[in-house]
Write an enzyme that holds these catalytic residues in place. Structure first.
Site, PDB file in Angstrom:
ATOM      1  N   ASP A  44       0.881  -1.155   0.000  1.00 47.37           N
ATOM      2  CA  ASP A  44       0.000   0.000   0.000  1.00 47.37           C
ATOM      3  C   ASP A  44       0.928   1.217   0.000  1.00 47.37           C
ATOM      4  OD1 ASP A  44      -2.544   1.433   0.373  1.00 47.37           O
ATOM      5  OD2 ASP A  44      -1.701   1.918   2.332  1.00 47.37           O
ATOM      6  N   LEU A  45       0.414   2.383  -0.318  1.00 48.85           N
ATOM      7  CA  LEU A  45       1.272   3.572  -0.360  1.00 48.85           C
ATOM      8  C   LEU A  45       1.089   4.450   0.878  1.00 48.85           C
ATOM      9  CD1 LEU A  45       3.338   5.251  -1.967  1.00 48.85           C
ATOM     10  CD2 LEU A  45       1.399   6.487  -2.950  1.00 48.85           C
TER      11      LEU A  45
END
Length: 214
Positions: A9-10
């Site tokens: 995920d960022l």
């Protein structure tokens, strides 16, 4: 090495946009629903697709609220976003070790790419899957399946690293092991989802991979 593919995920995982997200929400809520919601109301739903989040606050204004949020978020992105400790050095080490990496995010591509570019993380990513690339976003498994397809990988050789329950739920539904990050705003909640690993420091990821060579 047990995992040849690592998906991240960022926001809240690789880059610290927590302050940006909260500021964007509070600006939007104060404009559209003044005095009705607090920071705690936002924290409860962080990680969901943005339109779904806004529908929880006010279904009738949800689309307008998304536009307000986007405008504020992109305008203030670079002043709020920060790098989490050791992220770039770990990604560089994984890349040198031959690990294939990608990003799976419930955010728009323009913002995801901006965040990756801001901290020079783009060169490490062999795929970037964003909201709208699949019929359903996380916590459905679709985005992870697409990333694996693009990387020509199977679930058994991949690890998903994330900071929200939606990352862990998507990983489980895709048959992929998950690692939760201890710097998440929801760290204690994530333990309930029984991730395969719990990272207290980004460098823990290197130790996980190194100890499972063989």
């Amino acid at each position: 090495m047990k995992y040849s593919v690592v998906l991240f995920d960022l926001d809240g995982t690789l880059i610290n946009t927590n302050s940006l997200i909260l500021a964007s929400f509070m600006h939007t809520l104060n404009q559209h629903c003044p005095g009705k919601y607090t920071r705690d109301d936002v924290l409860k739903i962080m990680g969901e697709p943005l339109l779904d989040q806004m529908r929880r606050f006010d279904p009738g204004q949800a689309e307008a609220m998304v536009k307000t949020y986007h405008a504020y978020n992109i305008k203030h992105h670079d002043e709020y976003a920060e790098a989490f400790p050791h992220v770039r050095e770990v990604l560089q080490a994984l890349d040198q070790a031959g690990v294939v990496m990608g990003v799976v995010s419930n955010k728009r591509r323009v913002v995801v790419e901006r965040g990756l570019d801001l901290f020079q993380l783009t060169p490490f990513m062999k795929t970037i899957v964003c909201i709208g690339d699949t019929p359903e976003a996380k916590p459905a498994p679709d985005m992870i399946f697409l990333a694996l397809e693009q990387l020509k990988a199977v679930p058994e050789e991949a690890l998903m690293v994330g900071d929200s329950r939606y990352d862990l739920m998507a990983a489980r539904r895709a048959g992929v092991d998950a690692a939760a990050v201890g710097w998440s705003l929801h760290a204690e909640e994530l333990k309930k989802y029984e991730p395969a690993y719990f990272l207290h420091d980004m460098r823990d990821l290197l130790r996980i991979l190194d100890t499972e060579k063989g």
